[in-house]
Design a protein around this motif. Structure first.
Motif, PDB file in Angstrom:
ATOM      1  N   SER A 108       0.751  -1.021   0.014  1.00  0.00           N
ATOM      2  CA  SER A 108       0.148   0.135   0.112  1.00  0.00           C
ATOM      3  C   SER A 108       0.894   1.102  -0.002  1.00  0.00           C
ATOM      4  O   SER A 108       0.751   2.391  -0.547  1.00  0.00           O
ATOM      5  CB  SER A 108      -0.920  -0.174   1.218  1.00  0.00           C
ATOM      6  N   ARG A 109       1.928   0.976   0.602  1.00  0.00           N
ATOM      7  CA  ARG A 109       2.917   2.473   0.647  1.00  0.00           C
ATOM      8  C   ARG A 109       3.545   2.599  -0.731  1.00  0.00           C
ATOM      9  O   ARG A 109       3.739   3.922  -1.079  1.00  0.00           O
ATOM     10  CB  ARG A 109       3.888   2.285   1.712  1.00  0.00           C
ATOM     11  N   TYR A 110       3.840   1.503  -1.237  1.00  0.00           N
ATOM     12  CA  TYR A 110       4.228   1.621  -2.590  1.00  0.00           C
ATOM     13  C   TYR A 110       3.409   2.334  -3.534  1.00  0.00           C
ATOM     14  O   TYR A 110       3.520   3.255  -4.305  1.00  0.00           O
ATOM     15  CB  TYR A 110       4.966   0.247  -3.232  1.00  0.00           C
ATOM     16  N   LEU A 111       2.193   1.824  -3.455  1.00  0.00           N
ATOM     17  CA  LEU A 111       1.196   2.509  -4.412  1.00  0.00           C
ATOM     18  C   LEU A 111       0.927   3.682  -3.882  1.00  0.00           C
ATOM     19  O   LEU A 111       0.617   4.845  -4.728  1.00  0.00           O
ATOM     20  CB  LEU A 111      -0.084   1.749  -4.046  1.00  0.00           C
ATOM     21  N   LEU A 112       0.938   4.260  -2.550  1.00  0.00           N
ATOM     22  CA  LEU A 112       0.810   5.674  -1.999  1.00  0.00           C
ATOM     23  C   LEU A 112       1.856   6.536  -2.685  1.00  0.00           C
ATOM     24  O   LEU A 112       1.396   7.646  -3.129  1.00  0.00           O
ATOM     25  CB  LEU A 112       0.637   5.672  -0.699  1.00  0.00           C
ATOM     26  N   ALA A 113       2.817   6.329  -2.624  1.00  0.00           N
ATOM     27  CA  ALA A 113       3.948   7.076  -3.299  1.00  0.00           C
ATOM     28  C   ALA A 113       4.074   6.873  -4.600  1.00  0.00           C
ATOM     29  O   ALA A 113       4.316   7.955  -5.111  1.00  0.00           O
ATOM     30  CB  ALA A 113       5.507   6.632  -2.638  1.00  0.00           C
ATOM     31  N   GLY A 114       3.859   6.021  -5.310  1.00  0.00           N
ATOM     32  CA  GLY A 114       3.376   6.212  -6.553  1.00  0.00           C
ATOM     33  C   GLY A 114       2.326   7.037  -7.280  1.00  0.00           C
ATOM     34  O   GLY A 114       2.596   7.845  -8.138  1.00  0.00           O
ATOM     35  N   THR A 115       1.316   6.957  -6.164  1.00  0.00           N
ATOM     36  CA  THR A 115       0.183   7.854  -6.790  1.00  0.00           C
ATOM     37  C   THR A 115       0.669   9.350  -6.596  1.00  0.00           C
ATOM     38  O   THR A 115       0.431  10.160  -7.503  1.00  0.00           O
ATOM     39  CB  THR A 115      -0.985   7.520  -5.530  1.00  0.00           C
ATOM     40  N   PHE A 116       1.183   9.797  -5.545  1.00  0.00           N
ATOM     41  CA  PHE A 116       1.829  11.128  -5.288  1.00  0.00           C
ATOM     42  C   PHE A 116       2.933  11.537  -6.225  1.00  0.00           C
ATOM     43  O   PHE A 116       3.137  12.843  -6.542  1.00  0.00           O
ATOM     44  CB  PHE A 116       2.264  11.386  -3.843  1.00  0.00           C
ATOM     45  N   LEU A 117       3.599  10.567  -6.668  1.00  0.00           N
ATOM     46  CA  LEU A 117       4.434  10.902  -7.930  1.00  0.00           C
ATOM     47  C   LEU A 117       4.050  10.915  -9.180  1.00  0.00           C
ATOM     48  O   LEU A 117       4.253  11.699 -10.265  1.00  0.00           O
ATOM     49  CB  LEU A 117       5.689   9.800  -7.870  1.00  0.00           C
ATOM     50  N   ALA A 118       3.017  10.107  -9.451  1.00  0.00           N
ATOM     51  CA  ALA A 118       2.370   9.895 -10.833  1.00  0.00           C
ATOM     52  C   ALA A 118       1.166  11.438 -11.025  1.00  0.00           C
ATOM     53  O   ALA A 118       1.302  11.759 -12.152  1.00  0.00           O
ATOM     54  CB  ALA A 118       1.548   8.785 -11.116  1.00  0.00           C
ATOM     55  N   ALA A 119       0.823  11.683 -10.070  1.00  0.00           N
ATOM     56  CA  ALA A 119      -0.436  12.656 -10.030  1.00  0.00           C
ATOM     57  C   ALA A 119       0.303  14.054 -10.802  1.00  0.00           C
ATOM     58  O   ALA A 119      -0.362  14.682 -11.728  1.00  0.00           O
ATOM     59  CB  ALA A 119      -1.035  12.941  -8.737  1.00  0.00           C
ATOM     60  N   PRO A 120       1.377  14.653 -10.164  1.00  0.00           N
ATOM     61  CA  PRO A 120       1.839  15.775 -10.620  1.00  0.00           C
ATOM     62  C   PRO A 120       2.553  15.618 -12.264  1.00  0.00           C
ATOM     63  O   PRO A 120       2.326  16.340 -13.030  1.00  0.00           O
ATOM     64  CB  PRO A 120       2.804  16.285  -9.842  1.00  0.00           C
ATOM     65  N   LEU A 121       2.998  14.404 -12.559  1.00  0.00           N
ATOM     66  CA  LEU A 121       3.386  14.097 -13.922  1.00  0.00           C
ATOM     67  C   LEU A 121       2.368  13.971 -14.889  1.00  0.00           C
ATOM     68  O   LEU A 121       2.661  14.353 -16.145  1.00  0.00           O
ATOM     69  CB  LEU A 121       4.075  12.751 -13.569  1.00  0.00           C
ATOM     70  N   LEU A 122       1.161  13.587 -14.510  1.00  0.00           N
ATOM     71  CA  LEU A 122       0.155  13.690 -15.290  1.00  0.00           C
ATOM     72  C   LEU A 122      -0.815  14.702 -15.426  1.00  0.00           C
ATOM     73  O   LEU A 122      -1.838  14.771 -15.932  1.00  0.00           O
ATOM     74  CB  LEU A 122      -0.668  12.223 -15.124  1.00  0.00           C
ATOM     75  N   VAL A 123      -0.523  15.779 -14.450  1.00  0.00           N
ATOM     76  CA  VAL A 123      -1.402  17.079 -14.417  1.00  0.00           C
ATOM     77  C   VAL A 123      -2.013  17.736 -15.352  1.00  0.00           C
ATOM     78  O   VAL A 123      -3.041  18.099 -15.916  1.00  0.00           O
ATOM     79  CB  VAL A 123      -0.885  17.981 -13.390  1.00  0.00           C
ATOM     80  N   ARG A 124      -0.811  17.879 -16.515  1.00  0.00           N
ATOM     81  CA  ARG A 124      -1.326  18.505 -17.619  1.00  0.00           C
ATOM     82  C   ARG A 124      -1.758  17.464 -18.798  1.00  0.00           C
ATOM     83  O   ARG A 124      -1.941  17.989 -20.020  1.00  0.00           O
ATOM     84  CB  ARG A 124       0.030  19.266 -18.462  1.00  0.00           C
TER      85      ARG A 124
END
Length: 605
Positions: A108-124
């Protein structure tokens, strides 16, 4: 008021989470398993709340950060819930030890960290919501399969020895990924409101601290484990404030982020425009479709003696126009609104100041149109010409008096010259002495010269009295030819050319034609044409006469040249000079005269 409300809601949220953390810490001393269940369920509940806000606002979001983060947190909550049910002491998953909940935690922690890393990369990139949901569902499913069905997920906890190197290393890796997510959020901070950015960054920092705390415990019931869970609850509380509370109270700060940035840009542009308008020395007044002031710059407000914020909304004609000119002012405004821009583009009106005085303003008016092209208001830029207007009126009165005086004087002098010439003629008839008759002839010539000079002053005094206007040389030349009754052919090749010149410019062309006929010898043709010379324009007057000798090309425009040929070309040069035009002779002696009238850029069209 909005800022105070925002601060108040944040304060109460922190108080609530502080009380919750204190209660959870006390619960851990009573029953650690109960403490663990509550902390995990709080995190699961907040994650589901974030997803609820994100998913229901998916069609309105102007960037995809909330969608990606909310969807990722949903599946983090799913794995977290399974982790809670598998925790040591729950007895739900028979045959498993404390390694299972620790594996689920790391997943769950890996998924959490990946979420907060992917979100800004996909923002545009604005990915489709269903694709985001399917992507996270696939990742979460693969993680659960690797733990329960195909047990390839590395061990994270061993009874008796504690955490495995993989688990400890994973916590550091997760903390590093969260740090990268924090940097990415900071770089995209302009895409969110400051409230969201500050709470989100704080949440990521607390999550990193939580991960580091989980690297230290030996027992799943140890104090380091408790501290890690408390930090996790605090981090989720910050996420709740950033997305759920702010998303409900201030949707523009979370959902309509583009609107927020657009409004901010619009506000900055409006402030910059206001600064430009205030710096400008001219008046700027915008009226809406009802004739009320929609915008006024500092210069106009100062002259009117009315603060700009008080002037906005006031009816312009009733408040700022003298009663005598209100009907005319309303007529100008109505004409602009009806599309009669050309007639009302320039206007000179008086304005009424706060102290009851009046100022004269020269306005340049234009209309403002909406997206459909309909006229929705007017924009007027004006210049205070009060002093100049008074000076011009005083000068006009003085010129009128001088004209009257010179006209009377000239009339009386010409009358006396007529009498003198008559007496000279009478005397010449009765005198037989040739010497005396010669003297009388010279006296008569002197009187005629005086008469010519007096008549020249009438033409010269009219130069510059009236304002320059746009005129068509071709029409003026044809009128001059008709008045002179010439035998020589006059060819005009000027098309629709117009020049900005003194109203007396017709005398320029009349004198050029008359001089060609009088002094050019056997002139059979006079040609008028034009040619570009850089930004200027040359009007050419050419004939096929004897031309001008080289030594006299400049002298013919001097006032002293009148003794031989009159004042014609001296007058021509003076009339042209009023609007910046010049004239010179460039012909070849023996082949004809060639006069070049240079019209400066802006003085021809």
């Amino acid at each position: 008021m909005e800022r105070n409300s925002e601060k108040s809601s944040t304060r109460w949220s922190f108080i609530a989470f502080t009380v919750l953390l204190a209660a959870l810490a006390a619960t851990s001393l009573y029953n650690y398993l109960l403490f663990h269940i509550i902390t995990e369920l709080v995190a699961v509940g907040i994650a589901i709340a974030v997803f609820t806000v994100a998913w229901n606002a998916r069609t309105m979001q102007e960037n995809s950060y909330l969608l990606v983060a909310g969807t990722g947190l949903l599946f983090v909550a799913v794995i977290g819930l399974v982790h809670t049910l598998a925790y040591d002491g729950m007895g739900i998953f028979v045959g498993y030890d404390a390694n299972l909940p620790t594996q689920l935690w790391i997943a769950s922690r890996y998924l959490l960290a990946g979420t907060f890393l992917a979100a800004p990369l996909l923002v545009r990139k604005n990915p489709a919501p269903l694709r985001v949901f399917a992507g996270f569902a696939g990742i979460a499913g693969a993680l659960l399969l690797s733990i329960f069905v195909v047990p390839v997920f590395p061990d994270c906890y061993i009874e008796g020895s504690g955490l495995t190197p993989f688990k400890i290393a994973s916590e550091y890796v997760i903390a590093a990924l969260l740090a990268l997510g924090l940097v990415a959020v900071y770089r995209l901070r302009d895409a969110f409101s400051p409230r969201v950015v500050h709470h989100l960054i704080a949440a990521l920092i607390v999550l990193m601290a939580s991960e580091l705390a989980f690297t230290l415990y030996i027992s799943v019931y140890g104090i380091q484990n408790m501290i890690g869970h408390l930090l996790m609850v605090l981090a989720y509380g910050l996420i709740y404030i950033a997305f759920v509370e702010t998303g409900i109270r201030q949707p523009y700060a979370v959902i309509f982020t583009g609107l927020t940035s657009s409004e901010e840009r619009l506000r900055r542009e409006k402030e910059r425009l206001g600064q430009y308008l205030d710096i400008a020395g001219a008046f700027f007044v915008v009226l809406d479709r009802d004739g009320r002031v929609a915008l006024i710059n500092r210069r106009a407000a100062k002259v009117l003696g009315c603060p700009a914020d008080e002037a906005v909304g006031e009816p312009w004609a009733e408040r700022f126009v003298p009663p005598a000119e209100r009907d005319r002012c309303r007529g100008i405004f109505l004409g602009l609104m009806q599309g009669e821009t050309g007639e009302n583009e320039y206007a000179k009106t008086s304005v009424l100041t706060a102290d009851g005085g009046e100022r004269i303003i020269a306005w340049h008016n234009t209309v403002i149109q909406d997206d459909d092209g309909a006229v929705c208001g007017t924009l007027s830029s004006g210049e205070d010409i009060t002093e100049r207007q008074h000076a011009e009126e005083a000068l006009g009165r003085a010129n009128a008096k001088l004209h009257l005086l010179s006209g009377i004087t000239r009339h009386d002098v010409l009358n006396q010259l007529t009498v003198a010439r008559a007496y000279i003629d009478f005397a010449a008839e009765d005198i037989e002495d040739s010497a005396v008759r010669d003297y009388l002839g010279r006296a008569r010539s002197a009187v005629e010269e005086i008469q010519r000079q007096i008549e020249f002053t009438r033409d010269y005094q009219d130069m510059g009295v009236k304002e320059p206007v746009w005129q068509r040389p071709a029409d003026l030349i044809r009128e001059s030819v008709a008045e002179l009754g010439l035998l020589a052919a006059v060819r005009v090749d000027l098309g629709d050319l117009e020049i900005y010149a003194d109203p007396m410019v017709k005398k320029v062309f009349s004198n050029l034609i008359d001089n060609a006929v009088r002094h050019g010898g056997h002139v059979t043709e006079i040609r008028f044409s034009c040619v570009r010379s850089g930004p200027d324009l040359l009007i050419l007057c050419e004939d096929d006469g004897i031309g001008i000798p080289e030594g006299e090309k400049e002298a013919i425009f001097r006032e002293t040249y009148k003794r031989r040929y009159g004042h014609g070309l001296f007058l021509v040069s003076g009339i042209l000079g009023i609007t910046g035009m010049t004239i010179r002779e460039t012909g070849v002696p023996g082949e004809g005269a060639r006069f070049e009238v240079r019209v400066p850029n802006g003085g021809w069209r």
